[in-house]
Design a protein around this motif. Sequence first.
Motif, PDB file in Angstrom:
ATOM      1  N   ILE A  24     -11.243  11.012   2.354  1.00 54.72           N
ATOM      2  CA  ILE A  24     -10.730  10.481   1.101  1.00 54.72           C
ATOM      3  C   ILE A  24     -11.649  10.890  -0.033  1.00 54.72           C
ATOM      4  CG2 ILE A  24      -9.485   8.535   2.070  1.00 54.72           C
ATOM      5  CD1 ILE A  24     -12.151   7.069   0.914  1.00 54.72           C
ATOM      6  N   GLN A  72     -13.186  10.231  -3.976  1.00 54.90           N
ATOM      7  CA  GLN A  72     -13.393   9.275  -5.069  1.00 54.90           C
ATOM      8  C   GLN A  72     -12.809   9.803  -6.370  1.00 54.90           C
ATOM      9  OE1 GLN A  72     -14.608   6.314  -5.258  1.00 54.90           O
ATOM     10  NE2 GLN A  72     -15.882   5.946  -3.462  1.00 54.90           N
ATOM     11  N   LEU A  84      -6.928   4.353  -3.057  1.00 52.68           N
ATOM     12  CA  LEU A  84      -7.394   4.798  -1.742  1.00 52.68           C
ATOM     13  C   LEU A  84      -6.324   4.632  -0.669  1.00 52.68           C
ATOM     14  CD1 LEU A  84     -11.024   3.375  -1.733  1.00 52.68           C
ATOM     15  CD2 LEU A  84     -10.311   5.730  -2.057  1.00 52.68           C
ATOM     16  N   TYR A  85      -5.558   3.526  -0.755  1.00 52.79           N
ATOM     17  CA  TYR A  85      -4.600   3.298   0.339  1.00 52.79           C
ATOM     18  C   TYR A  85      -3.516   4.378   0.348  1.00 52.79           C
ATOM     19  CZ  TYR A  85      -0.749   1.357  -2.473  1.00 52.79           C
ATOM     20  OH  TYR A  85       0.285   1.210  -3.335  1.00 52.79           O
ATOM     21  N   LEU A 101     -14.195   5.833   7.689  1.00 51.77           N
ATOM     22  CA  LEU A 101     -13.954   6.349   6.332  1.00 51.77           C
ATOM     23  C   LEU A 101     -14.878   5.697   5.314  1.00 51.77           C
ATOM     24  CD1 LEU A 101     -10.046   6.423   6.020  1.00 51.77           C
ATOM     25  CD2 LEU A 101     -11.590   8.343   6.296  1.00 51.77           C
ATOM     26  N   VAL A 129     -14.419   2.777   4.068  1.00 54.91           N
ATOM     27  CA  VAL A 129     -13.488   2.186   3.116  1.00 54.91           C
ATOM     28  C   VAL A 129     -13.211   0.779   3.600  1.00 54.91           C
ATOM     29  CG1 VAL A 129     -11.052   2.227   2.502  1.00 54.91           C
ATOM     30  CG2 VAL A 129     -12.402   4.294   2.308  1.00 54.91           C
ATOM     31  N   MET A 155     -20.785  -0.721   6.527  1.00 54.87           N
ATOM     32  CA  MET A 155     -19.455  -0.612   7.119  1.00 54.87           C
ATOM     33  C   MET A 155     -19.542  -0.727   8.636  1.00 54.87           C
ATOM     34  SD  MET A 155     -17.160  -0.638   4.941  1.00 54.87           S
ATOM     35  CE  MET A 155     -15.844  -0.435   6.132  1.00 54.87           C
ATOM     36  N   GLN A 209     -18.581   1.323  -8.281  1.00 50.44           N
ATOM     37  CA  GLN A 209     -18.027   2.317  -7.361  1.00 50.44           C
ATOM     38  C   GLN A 209     -18.315   1.953  -5.904  1.00 50.44           C
ATOM     39  OE1 GLN A 209     -19.436   6.303  -7.896  1.00 50.44           O
ATOM     40  NE2 GLN A 209     -17.966   7.061  -6.411  1.00 50.44           N
ATOM     41  N   GLN A 240     -15.277   0.844  -3.143  1.00 52.24           N
ATOM     42  CA  GLN A 240     -14.980   1.561  -1.906  1.00 52.24           C
ATOM     43  C   GLN A 240     -15.001   0.661  -0.674  1.00 52.24           C
ATOM     44  OE1 GLN A 240     -16.947   5.293  -1.514  1.00 52.24           O
ATOM     45  NE2 GLN A 240     -16.317   5.557   0.597  1.00 52.24           N
ATOM     46  N   ILE A 241     -16.014  -0.190  -0.553  1.00 48.52           N
ATOM     47  CA  ILE A 241     -16.161  -0.862   0.749  1.00 48.52           C
ATOM     48  C   ILE A 241     -15.783  -2.341   0.760  1.00 48.52           C
ATOM     49  CG2 ILE A 241     -17.957   0.784   1.434  1.00 48.52           C
ATOM     50  CD1 ILE A 241     -19.969  -1.462   1.188  1.00 48.52           C
ATOM     51  N   LYS A 256      -9.330  -7.207  -2.797  1.00 50.05           N
ATOM     52  CA  LYS A 256      -9.399  -6.016  -3.648  1.00 50.05           C
ATOM     53  C   LYS A 256      -8.026  -5.438  -3.981  1.00 50.05           C
ATOM     54  CE  LYS A 256     -10.479  -1.987  -2.163  1.00 50.05           C
ATOM     55  NZ  LYS A 256     -11.340  -1.056  -1.422  1.00 50.05           N
ATOM     56  N   GLU A 257      -7.127  -5.380  -3.017  1.00 51.35           N
ATOM     57  CA  GLU A 257      -5.828  -4.749  -3.271  1.00 51.35           C
ATOM     58  C   GLU A 257      -5.046  -5.523  -4.328  1.00 51.35           C
ATOM     59  OE1 GLU A 257      -4.834  -1.749  -2.123  1.00 51.35           O
ATOM     60  OE2 GLU A 257      -6.825  -1.602  -1.271  1.00 51.35           O
TER      61      GLU A 257
END
Lengths: 135, 298, 224
Positions: free
Chosen positions: A7, A9, A15-16, A48, A50, B174, B192, B196-197, B215-216
């Motif tokens: 993926i 940035q 991202l999804y 990933l 993520v 992660m 950033q 991401q995580i 987050k979504e």
Amino acid sequence: MHSDLLISQSDGRPLYLQIMEQIKQRIAVGDWARGQEIPSIRQLAVSLQVSVITVKRAYLELEREGVIATQHGKGSIVASDPALSSRLYDEELAEHLDHVARLGELLGLSKNELASRLHEATVRFAERRTMKETL
Amino acid sequence: MKDLTVHFEGVSKRYPHFDLDSIDLELPTGSIMGFIGANGAGKSTTIRILMGLVHQDKGQVNVLGHSMPADQAAAKFDIGFVSEDMRLYGAATLRWHMEFVRSIYPLWDQLYAEKLLHRFDLKPQQKIKGLSHGQRVKAALLLALARRPRLLVLDEPTTGLDPVARHEVLGELMAVLADEERTILFSSHNTQDVEQISDQITFIDRGKILDSYDKETFLDRWRRLRLVLPESIALPHLPGVIDVGGSSRLPVLTTNRFEPAMLSVCQDLGATVQAVDSMTLEEIFVTSVQYRRETLAV
Amino acid sequence: MNYSMIRRLILKDWYLQRWIIAASVLGGIVALGIVCLGGQAAFMVGLILLLTALIAVGAQLAIATMVNERKEQTLSFVMSLPISYADYTSAKILGTVLIFMVPWMLLVLGTLALFAVPHGIPHGLLPFTAIMAIEILVNTCLMIAVALVTESQGWTVAAIMVGNIAINLVGYYVAHLPGIAKGMGGSSVMWSSTASTALLIEFATIAALLCLTFFFQSRKRDFL
């Protein structure tokens, strides 16, 4: 754990969506066979780097589209839908056509002009292909 | 009921020049929360209250089933804490620190610790005072990770790290989450990293929580609409729009409550919707801080 | 109270301060050696050196284990361990006193040995020596209390200076008390009630200092 997905940035899209698209491509080209087990949400998230929730969302959308199937407590597999790859391309085509329509409007092209430009492009593509084949 | 690893209810703390104002916070087990705020927004104070190191004036703090600060000794048995201002003993070696921490935590994983030494490129026989900033952060992180805590609390773990070290650190975070019983809270002003995580995102500014969502949801609710407006039509105030920029003919609307119906409302007004842009977490953060400060100022 | 954690924290400070302890013991032994040379001048020089070594190690311990813990930001590392602030306070007070007592005990024993050898220190000085040895302990407790409660270098340095002056004043005052001065030059021990009272006051001061430290520490609400 290596998933081969990548993926970016700097890709403006969420991202999804990037994850969905890459999984679809993986399936379309046959890297991931029908019925094959795919990485769990957590596994993919870790590899990933993520967040879990992002991968979960990508999987949910893919499931809704019928691209993958999730068995409760067992993980996910590629759906056994035969029309899968053509449908994936169909979706991609629709997306690109939308883009073409928007650019056409920005350039002030009429519908007919746009259609003839598309025609020219198909001719160019066919020519290039025959050239490659003769080589 | 959700299984919460961290739960703040109406937590306040008063200082002469700064107030932490009735903080509510919920961190579900197995997820990772990014805690975003400018310098001095109250991130560190909140984290210190979480750790029991600062006593709140009001409100309940529950961490891993322990009431804080009263049960802090028991709670900290399961917490790995690293803060940006934390230092190890300069005169001792990293190996000595590893042995010291190992003697305290029965869950210490020596194999994992050795692996981290290698991955973080640290030399255990080196004295701490000879390490660079990045190495010190990684050393502290190693000590926190190798005890396999159920909760990791990291105050600005990536600040001042070079890109490679940052990547290594995020990768290890992660990896922790591969185990769904473990939870991470980390603060940062680098949006950033958080974007991401993180699963959960919390914005804090001037001692108040601005927003706290998964987050979504966060990213979905914020959109920037670029419109083309015919002459002589003025844009009315639309619900959910918190900022109008651009020119009068080409307005750019920012909303934190986006839904597709909004587009038809614009079109009914005679506007053409040129684009609907999603926003990065950084843009969202800056916009919500500015919006909050403006509404407070009015 | 978490005794195993308190023990670990004390051992940690012992490990980190081991060279300072060794240096002070070495300095003290040199001082006692000078006393052994004999003569009034050597006796005075040796005594001053011995006092200096003990005061210095006490001051160093207070600064290094308490003030520097905050100044060098290792406090947040220590407080991230499974301890309460009461555990931390206990470990610091108990630990620093115990660690200080290692060189103190060695040097006090060394001094007592000098009483025992033939032609050593006249036995009449024993009560005065005992009072001064405990006074050094009082002084160290004062430095520990101030260092832990204020966690400030400035206040601790002030406490070191006050303690230093106090030792000299107490020494002068005690040496001129009739109950002490009378027997000082003699070759046998004259244990007066004055000497006992002085010791009692010193022990009470130590107890009060440590209790006050616990009290002030328990009122703190913010540790970082």
